[in-house]
Design a protein around this motif. Structure first.
Motif, short mmCIF file in Angstrom:
data_model
loop_
_atom_site.label_atom_id
_atom_site.label_comp_id
_atom_site.label_asym_id
_atom_site.label_seq_id
_atom_site.Cartn_x
_atom_site.Cartn_y
_atom_site.Cartn_z
N VAL A 34 0.80 -1.31 0.02
CA VAL A 34 -0.06 -0.11 -0.15
C VAL A 34 0.84 1.36 -0.06
N GLY A 35 1.97 1.21 0.81
CA GLY A 35 3.00 2.39 0.69
C GLY A 35 3.37 2.79 -0.57
N LEU A 36 3.93 1.48 -1.28
CA LEU A 36 4.38 1.91 -2.71
C LEU A 36 3.44 2.41 -3.58
N ALA A 37 2.21 1.86 -3.61
CA ALA A 37 1.13 2.26 -4.28
C ALA A 37 0.78 3.64 -4.08
N THR A 38 0.83 3.92 -2.84
CA THR A 38 0.45 5.29 -2.64
C THR A 38 1.55 6.28 -3.08
N LEU A 39 2.70 6.13 -2.87
CA LEU A 39 3.86 6.92 -3.31
C LEU A 39 3.82 7.34 -4.61
N PHE A 40 3.85 6.08 -5.43
CA PHE A 40 3.93 6.06 -6.75
C PHE A 40 2.68 6.04 -7.45
N GLY A 41 2.01 5.51 -7.38
CA GLY A 41 0.56 5.00 -8.06
C GLY A 41 -0.26 6.14 -7.83
N ILE A 42 -0.34 6.96 -6.49
CA ILE A 42 -1.28 7.86 -6.13
C ILE A 42 -0.80 9.20 -6.10
N GLY A 43 0.42 9.32 -5.51
CA GLY A 43 1.29 10.48 -5.45
C GLY A 43 1.78 11.08 -6.77
N LEU A 44 2.46 10.11 -7.28
CA LEU A 44 3.13 10.43 -8.63
C LEU A 44 2.31 10.53 -10.00
N PHE A 50 -2.55 15.70 -13.00
CA PHE A 50 -2.89 17.07 -12.88
C PHE A 50 -2.22 18.07 -13.48
N TYR A 51 -0.89 17.82 -13.50
CA TYR A 51 0.16 18.74 -14.13
C TYR A 51 0.14 18.41 -15.82
N LEU A 52 0.40 17.26 -16.28
CA LEU A 52 0.84 16.94 -17.67
C LEU A 52 -0.65 16.55 -18.42
N VAL A 53 -1.49 16.07 -17.88
CA VAL A 53 -2.81 15.61 -18.57
C VAL A 53 -3.80 16.88 -18.55
N LEU A 73 -7.72 16.68 -2.33
CA LEU A 73 -8.61 15.96 -1.40
C LEU A 73 -8.90 14.65 -2.21
N LEU A 74 -9.20 14.69 -3.58
CA LEU A 74 -9.78 13.43 -4.57
C LEU A 74 -8.55 12.45 -4.15
N PHE A 75 -7.11 12.57 -4.14
CA PHE A 75 -6.18 11.66 -4.15
C PHE A 75 -6.11 11.21 -2.90
N ALA A 76 -6.31 12.07 -1.63
CA ALA A 76 -6.32 11.60 -0.30
C ALA A 76 -7.30 10.58 0.02
N VAL A 77 -8.55 11.03 -0.63
CA VAL A 77 -9.65 9.83 -0.36
C VAL A 77 -9.30 8.51 -1.16
N VAL A 78 -8.80 8.78 -2.24
CA VAL A 78 -8.34 7.41 -3.27
C VAL A 78 -7.49 6.65 -2.30
N ALA A 79 -6.29 7.27 -1.56
CA ALA A 79 -5.22 6.58 -0.96
C ALA A 79 -5.92 5.91 0.15
N PHE A 129 1.37 13.60 -2.79
CA PHE A 129 0.93 14.29 -3.86
C PHE A 129 1.61 15.77 -3.65
N VAL A 130 1.75 16.49 -2.81
CA VAL A 130 2.31 17.52 -2.42
C VAL A 130 3.62 17.59 -2.67
N LEU A 131 4.27 16.51 -2.42
CA LEU A 131 5.89 16.40 -2.63
C LEU A 131 6.08 16.42 -4.12
N TRP A 132 5.35 15.25 -4.74
CA TRP A 132 5.51 15.28 -6.21
C TRP A 132 5.06 16.45 -6.88
N SER A 133 4.07 17.06 -6.49
CA SER A 133 3.44 18.29 -7.27
C SER A 133 4.74 19.49 -7.31
N PHE A 134 5.56 19.43 -6.34
CA PHE A 134 6.65 20.39 -6.38
C PHE A 134 7.65 19.54 -7.60
N VAL A 135 7.64 18.49 -7.69
CA VAL A 135 8.69 17.96 -8.50
C VAL A 135 8.29 18.12 -10.01
#
Length: 152
Positions: A34-44, A50-53, A73-79, A129-135
């Protein structure tokens, strides 16, 4: 590496899994998966969506901070939902494999830790999501300054 990282993070917020017979299931399969899915699947992937598509390929007018907060909020609920469904499935599978029959009315004892795990994972989903947003925000010409102008 990731198994120890996510186990440490989740146990720091939640404590050891309850009941104790579920500790190995949480530490070996639920926390890292779940941690990896949240870090890469949901966060990244969420940040890339949001930014590219939305704000590069489709050029939608969804570049304001209020739109970003809605997606946060949407991605937090999904996570949180991901964590709840995954943990609940594994917990009931482990209990049935061990021959434990849950008496009627005592499901809350097993569900309490899973619900806490889902809430903590929702928080982690928002943070990732916040951290990946800055990247990745520099890749979007329309949302370069969303949610904040820094570091541009």
């Amino acid at each position: 590496m990731f198994q120890q990282l996510f186990t440490s993070l989740y146990e720091a917020f939640l404590g050891l899994p309850e009941p104790a017979m579920l500790t190995n299931a949480f530490e070996n399969s639920i926390f890292p998966g779940v941690g990896l899915a949240t870090l890469f699947g949901i966060g990244l992937l969420g940040a890339l969506f949001f930014y590219l598509v939305l704000n590069r390929l489709m050029t939608t007018p969804l570049y304001q901070t209020k739109h970003w907060l809605l997606f946060l909020l949407l991605f937090a609920v999904v996570a949180g939902g991901l964590a709840w469904f995954q943990a609940r499935e594994v917990v009931y599978q482990v209990l049935s494999d061990k021959g434990v029959v849950i008496p009627a009315g005592s499901e809350s004892a097993y569900s309490r830790y899973v619900l806490g795990f889902a809430f903590v994972n929702a928080l982690f989903g928002a943070v990732f999501f916040v951290l990946w947003s800055f990247v990745v925000k520099g890749l979007s010409p329309n949302a370069k300054v969303t949610p904040v102008r820094w570091p541009n």
